[in-house]
Scaffold this motif. Structure first.
Motif, PDB file in Angstrom:
ATOM      1  N   ALA A 176       0.823  -1.221  -0.191  1.00 14.14           N
ATOM      2  CA  ALA A 176       0.053   0.084   0.068  1.00 14.14           C
ATOM      3  C   ALA A 176       0.999   1.172  -0.010  1.00 14.14           C
ATOM      4  O   ALA A 176       0.539   2.094  -0.685  1.00 14.14           O
ATOM      5  CB  ALA A 176      -0.900  -0.021   1.235  1.00 14.14           C
ATOM      6  N   ARG A 177       2.034   1.161   0.859  1.00 12.82           N
ATOM      7  CA  ARG A 177       2.864   2.453   0.888  1.00 12.82           C
ATOM      8  C   ARG A 177       3.606   2.665  -0.432  1.00 12.82           C
ATOM      9  O   ARG A 177       3.440   3.907  -0.925  1.00 12.82           O
ATOM     10  CB  ARG A 177       4.040   1.879   1.980  1.00 12.82           C
ATOM     11  CG  ARG A 177       4.871   3.317   2.046  1.00 12.82           C
ATOM     12  CD  ARG A 177       5.758   2.902   3.402  1.00 12.82           C
ATOM     13  NE  ARG A 177       6.940   3.653   3.794  1.00 12.82           N
ATOM     14  CZ  ARG A 177       7.994   4.011   2.828  1.00 12.82           C
ATOM     15  NH1 ARG A 177       8.329   3.222   1.891  1.00 12.82           N
ATOM     16  NH2 ARG A 177       8.963   5.027   3.133  1.00 12.82           N
ATOM     17  N   LEU A 178       3.821   1.490  -1.302  1.00 13.61           N
ATOM     18  CA  LEU A 178       4.492   1.793  -2.324  1.00 13.61           C
ATOM     19  C   LEU A 178       3.412   2.351  -3.615  1.00 13.61           C
ATOM     20  O   LEU A 178       3.796   3.030  -4.406  1.00 13.61           O
ATOM     21  CB  LEU A 178       5.163   0.319  -3.078  1.00 13.61           C
ATOM     22  CG  LEU A 178       6.108  -0.142  -2.326  1.00 13.61           C
ATOM     23  CD1 LEU A 178       6.512  -1.565  -2.856  1.00 13.61           C
ATOM     24  CD2 LEU A 178       7.634   0.704  -2.802  1.00 13.61           C
ATOM     25  N   LYS A 179       2.176   2.015  -3.379  1.00 15.02           N
ATOM     26  CA  LYS A 179       1.106   2.502  -4.157  1.00 15.02           C
ATOM     27  C   LYS A 179       1.159   3.851  -4.092  1.00 15.02           C
ATOM     28  O   LYS A 179       0.872   4.837  -5.015  1.00 15.02           O
ATOM     29  CB  LYS A 179      -0.134   1.548  -3.916  1.00 15.02           C
ATOM     30  CG  LYS A 179      -0.133   0.075  -4.412  1.00 15.02           C
ATOM     31  CD  LYS A 179      -0.164  -0.029  -5.892  1.00 15.02           C
ATOM     32  CE  LYS A 179      -0.133  -1.671  -6.362  1.00 15.02           C
ATOM     33  NZ  LYS A 179      -1.367  -2.109  -5.779  1.00 15.02           N
ATOM     34  N   LEU A 180       0.999   4.326  -2.645  1.00 13.65           N
ATOM     35  CA  LEU A 180       0.852   5.604  -2.345  1.00 13.65           C
ATOM     36  C   LEU A 180       2.181   6.459  -2.739  1.00 13.65           C
ATOM     37  O   LEU A 180       1.878   7.545  -3.629  1.00 13.65           O
ATOM     38  CB  LEU A 180       0.838   6.026  -0.881  1.00 13.65           C
ATOM     39  CG  LEU A 180      -0.629   5.375  -0.283  1.00 13.65           C
ATOM     40  CD1 LEU A 180      -0.555   5.726   1.314  1.00 13.65           C
ATOM     41  CD2 LEU A 180      -1.736   6.277  -0.673  1.00 13.65           C
ATOM     42  N   MET A 181       3.168   5.894  -3.066  1.00 16.95           N
ATOM     43  CA  MET A 181       4.306   6.631  -3.402  1.00 16.95           C
ATOM     44  C   MET A 181       4.504   6.750  -4.908  1.00 16.95           C
ATOM     45  O   MET A 181       4.712   7.977  -5.272  1.00 16.95           O
ATOM     46  CB  MET A 181       5.613   5.666  -3.102  1.00 16.95           C
ATOM     47  CG  MET A 181       6.922   6.380  -3.628  1.00 16.95           C
ATOM     48  SD  MET A 181       8.268   5.143  -3.275  1.00 16.95           S
ATOM     49  CE  MET A 181       8.292   5.014  -1.365  1.00 16.95           C
ATOM     50  N   ALA A 182       3.875   5.734  -5.670  1.00  8.56           N
ATOM     51  CA  ALA A 182       3.770   5.829  -7.012  1.00  8.56           C
ATOM     52  C   ALA A 182       2.660   7.076  -7.535  1.00  8.56           C
ATOM     53  O   ALA A 182       2.915   7.570  -8.336  1.00  8.56           O
ATOM     54  CB  ALA A 182       3.274   4.690  -7.579  1.00  8.56           C
ATOM     55  N   MET A 183       1.805   7.270  -6.730  1.00 12.24           N
ATOM     56  CA  MET A 183       0.988   8.202  -7.012  1.00 12.24           C
ATOM     57  C   MET A 183       1.444   9.882  -6.858  1.00 12.24           C
ATOM     58  O   MET A 183       1.000  10.518  -7.673  1.00 12.24           O
ATOM     59  CB  MET A 183      -0.270   8.392  -6.039  1.00 12.24           C
ATOM     60  CG  MET A 183      -1.385   7.130  -6.016  1.00 12.24           C
ATOM     61  SD  MET A 183      -2.548   7.051  -5.036  1.00 12.24           S
ATOM     62  CE  MET A 183      -2.827   5.622  -4.648  1.00 12.24           C
ATOM     63  N   VAL A 184       2.766   9.900  -6.303  1.00 14.37           N
ATOM     64  CA  VAL A 184       2.885  11.194  -5.998  1.00 14.37           C
ATOM     65  C   VAL A 184       4.411  11.463  -6.452  1.00 14.37           C
ATOM     66  O   VAL A 184       4.761  12.785  -6.358  1.00 14.37           O
ATOM     67  CB  VAL A 184       2.947  11.479  -4.367  1.00 14.37           C
ATOM     68  CG1 VAL A 184       1.509  11.501  -3.921  1.00 14.37           C
ATOM     69  CG2 VAL A 184       3.724  10.624  -3.647  1.00 14.37           C
ATOM     70  N   VAL A 185       4.885  10.499  -6.750  1.00 17.10           N
ATOM     71  CA  VAL A 185       6.520  11.059  -6.952  1.00 17.10           C
ATOM     72  C   VAL A 185       6.970  10.730  -8.514  1.00 17.10           C
ATOM     73  O   VAL A 185       8.093  10.893  -8.875  1.00 17.10           O
ATOM     74  CB  VAL A 185       7.612  10.066  -6.002  1.00 17.10           C
ATOM     75  CG1 VAL A 185       7.270  10.641  -4.736  1.00 17.10           C
ATOM     76  CG2 VAL A 185       7.322   8.722  -6.581  1.00 17.10           C
ATOM     77  N   GLY A 186       6.116  10.144  -9.502  1.00 17.23           N
ATOM     78  CA  GLY A 186       6.729   9.883 -10.662  1.00 17.23           C
ATOM     79  C   GLY A 186       7.413   8.842 -11.008  1.00 17.23           C
ATOM     80  O   GLY A 186       7.294   7.789 -10.085  1.00 17.23           O
ATOM     81  N   ASN A 187       8.405   8.567 -12.104  1.00 15.23           N
ATOM     82  CA  ASN A 187       9.162   7.418 -12.687  1.00 15.23           C
ATOM     83  C   ASN A 187      10.497   7.649 -12.132  1.00 15.23           C
ATOM     84  O   ASN A 187      11.379   7.156 -12.960  1.00 15.23           O
ATOM     85  CB  ASN A 187       8.666   7.124 -13.665  1.00 15.23           C
ATOM     86  CG  ASN A 187       7.190   6.841 -14.151  1.00 15.23           C
ATOM     87  OD1 ASN A 187       6.728   6.085 -13.169  1.00 15.23           O
ATOM     88  ND2 ASN A 187       6.704   7.472 -15.007  1.00 15.23           N
ATOM     89  N   GLY A 188      10.870   8.443 -11.159  1.00 14.95           N
ATOM     90  CA  GLY A 188      12.400   8.732 -10.825  1.00 14.95           C
ATOM     91  C   GLY A 188      13.026   7.252 -10.554  1.00 14.95           C
ATOM     92  O   GLY A 188      12.322   6.118 -10.221  1.00 14.95           O
ATOM     93  N   SER A 189      14.429   7.313  -9.899  1.00 15.42           N
ATOM     94  CA  SER A 189      15.056   5.966  -9.406  1.00 15.42           C
ATOM     95  C   SER A 189      14.317   5.887  -8.239  1.00 15.42           C
ATOM     96  O   SER A 189      13.692   6.525  -7.680  1.00 15.42           O
ATOM     97  CB  SER A 189      16.407   6.242  -9.138  1.00 15.42           C
ATOM     98  OG  SER A 189      16.631   7.422  -8.226  1.00 15.42           O
ATOM     99  N   ALA A 190      14.224   4.774  -7.507  1.00 14.46           N
ATOM    100  CA  ALA A 190      13.940   4.161  -6.477  1.00 14.46           C
ATOM    101  C   ALA A 190      14.398   5.254  -5.082  1.00 14.46           C
ATOM    102  O   ALA A 190      13.704   5.454  -4.294  1.00 14.46           O
ATOM    103  CB  ALA A 190      14.112   2.802  -6.105  1.00 14.46           C
ATOM    104  N   GLY A 191      16.067   5.486  -5.157  1.00 13.86           N
ATOM    105  CA  GLY A 191      16.215   6.177  -4.216  1.00 13.86           C
ATOM    106  C   GLY A 191      15.546   7.705  -4.377  1.00 13.86           C
ATOM    107  O   GLY A 191      15.222   8.250  -3.154  1.00 13.86           O
ATOM    108  N   MET A 192      15.536   8.298  -5.381  1.00 16.99           N
ATOM    109  CA  MET A 192      14.970   9.717  -5.620  1.00 16.99           C
ATOM    110  C   MET A 192      13.644   9.580  -5.281  1.00 16.99           C
ATOM    111  O   MET A 192      12.951  10.620  -4.495  1.00 16.99           O
ATOM    112  CB  MET A 192      15.306  10.221  -7.239  1.00 16.99           C
ATOM    113  CG  MET A 192      16.700  10.489  -7.295  1.00 16.99           C
ATOM    114  SD  MET A 192      17.307  11.615  -6.112  1.00 16.99           S
ATOM    115  CE  MET A 192      16.392  13.367  -6.350  1.00 16.99           C
ATOM    116  N   ASN A 193      12.825   8.588  -5.588  1.00 13.94           N
ATOM    117  CA  ASN A 193      11.342   8.191  -5.320  1.00 13.94           C
ATOM    118  C   ASN A 193      11.004   8.661  -3.843  1.00 13.94           C
ATOM    119  O   ASN A 193      10.303   9.125  -3.323  1.00 13.94           O
ATOM    120  CB  ASN A 193      10.827   7.293  -5.778  1.00 13.94           C
ATOM    121  CG  ASN A 193      10.491   7.260  -7.375  1.00 13.94           C
ATOM    122  OD1 ASN A 193      10.464   8.365  -7.868  1.00 13.94           O
ATOM    123  ND2 ASN A 193      10.128   6.202  -7.857  1.00 13.94           N
TER     124      ASN A 193
END
Length: 353
Positions: A176-193
């Motif tokens: 769920a946390r990863l899904k929330l992250m994907a909603m707000v940060v775009g498609n950058g690297s994992a570290g930048m996300n």
């Protein structure tokens, strides 16, 4: 007819040679059983069976915790069957499969009816210490509340040291946390996300609906936005958000902690709710709030969904809660375990708009 006297209550068994009704005095449960298969199970003197009610998960958590607290005083272990609740239709709920429970508590692999057949149980709507001997009696069934009808010398209403969820639910929370992250940060690297995500605040708002509307709201036990329209809920939450400030964590880039106001545009505002009206949920999402539908965890049953949202409540930067319910006490305890203390509990006077 045979009678058994059990710690102040009577258990009456009718005609043991045929399939008839088993009924315990003071209990709301009536059910049929074949007495030929009814075998009382002997328990060690240090074990106490507790059969809880058909209430919701957080009520069960509180009651089990209070029974555990008493067991520490009387030096006994708690054994409890799974329970069933109208909140989670067709789901057998075992507390040991949801939480990491102290070793003094054992969860049985069967439900309340079978437990009643195996053990001589004292049944009462509200468990009171003057009706039950916690040091000697073997099995108790009913609602436990240490603020009502209890006098157990030495009891300090202990809390579990930590509120820890089972690893299977921690894994679902990570999804769920990863899904929330994907909603707000775009498609950058994992570290930048991750850095971008951590710069945003997660605010979880609990909006209790469902049974709330048909009971508490009608009886004026709750007059907060739990009982009002989606539009009033949205306006109230947006007003409350203006009172919150997010402190961004220090990073190598910033070198210092920075404070800024919480906003719908910059942060994640998630509504944890049992609202099932499609139109109401659509209004909530159009206003910019996230809901469980945004997580796309479609295979979860109603219990799993509730537990995932509990984990969001426990780990959010801020938690906003309206009215009075078991959620208030649980959230304070679990957020303290998670090192989170930013909570706004709003009563009717505070959330007037």
């Amino acid at each position: 007819m045979q009678r058994y006297h059990l710690g102040g209550n009577e258990l009456t068994i009718i005609n043991p040679n045929s399939s008839r009704e088993l009924y315990s005095v003071g209990n709301k449960y009536n059910y049929s059983s074949n007495y030929s298969s009814f075998k009382l199970t002997k328990l060690p003197s240090n074990e106490l069976v507790y059969i809880s009610t058909d209430e919701g998960l957080l009520s069960h958590f509180r009651q089990l915790q209070e029974m555990w607290s008493i067991s520490k005083v009387v030096n006994r272990n708690i054994i409890t069957p799974y329970f069933m609740s109208s909140h989670f239709p067709d789901v057998n709920v075992s507390m040991c499969k949801i939480f990491e429970i102290p070793s003094e508590v054992t969860c049985l692999p069967f439900g309340p009816e079978e437990a009643r057949l195996k053990y001589k149980c004292i049944e009462m709507k509200n468990v009171k210490s003057d009706h039950f001997d916690f040091r000697r009696d073997k099995c108790i069934s009913g609602s436990v509340n240490l603020n009502y009808g209890f006098n157990v010398p030495g009891n300090k209403n202990l809390k579990f040291k930590r509120v820890t969820f089972d690893k299977s639910y921690r894994k679902l929370y990570s999804e769920a946390r990863l899904k929330l992250m994907a909603m707000v940060v775009g498609n950058g690297s994992a570290g930048m996300n991750e850095i971008s995500y951590l710069s945003k605040a997660l605010v979880v708002v609990h909006w209790r609906r469902g049974d709330q509307l048909g009971y508490r709201c009608q009886r004026k036990l709750d007059t907060t936005v739990n009982c009002r329209t989606p539009e009033e809920f949205i306006t109230t939450v947006k007003t409350q958000l203006t009172l919150l400030v997010h402190s961004k964590s220090k990073t190598k880039a910033t070198k210092q902690q920075q404070n800024r106001p919480i906003s719908m545009e910059s942060d994640i505002i998630y509504v944890a709710t049992n609202e099932n009206n499609t139109q109401s949920l659509t209004k909530i999402r159009k206003a910019g709030f996230k809901t469980f539908d945004d997580l796309n965890l479609t295979k979860l049953n109603v219990l799993d969904r509730f537990v995932v949202e509990l984990l969001l409540v426990c780990n959010a930067n801020y938690f906003i809660h309206f009215g009075f319910s078991e959620m208030a006490g649980f959230s304070k305890q679990c957020r303290t375990s998670s090192g989170k203390k930013n909570v706004r509990y709003l009563t009717q006077e505070e959330d007037d708009i």
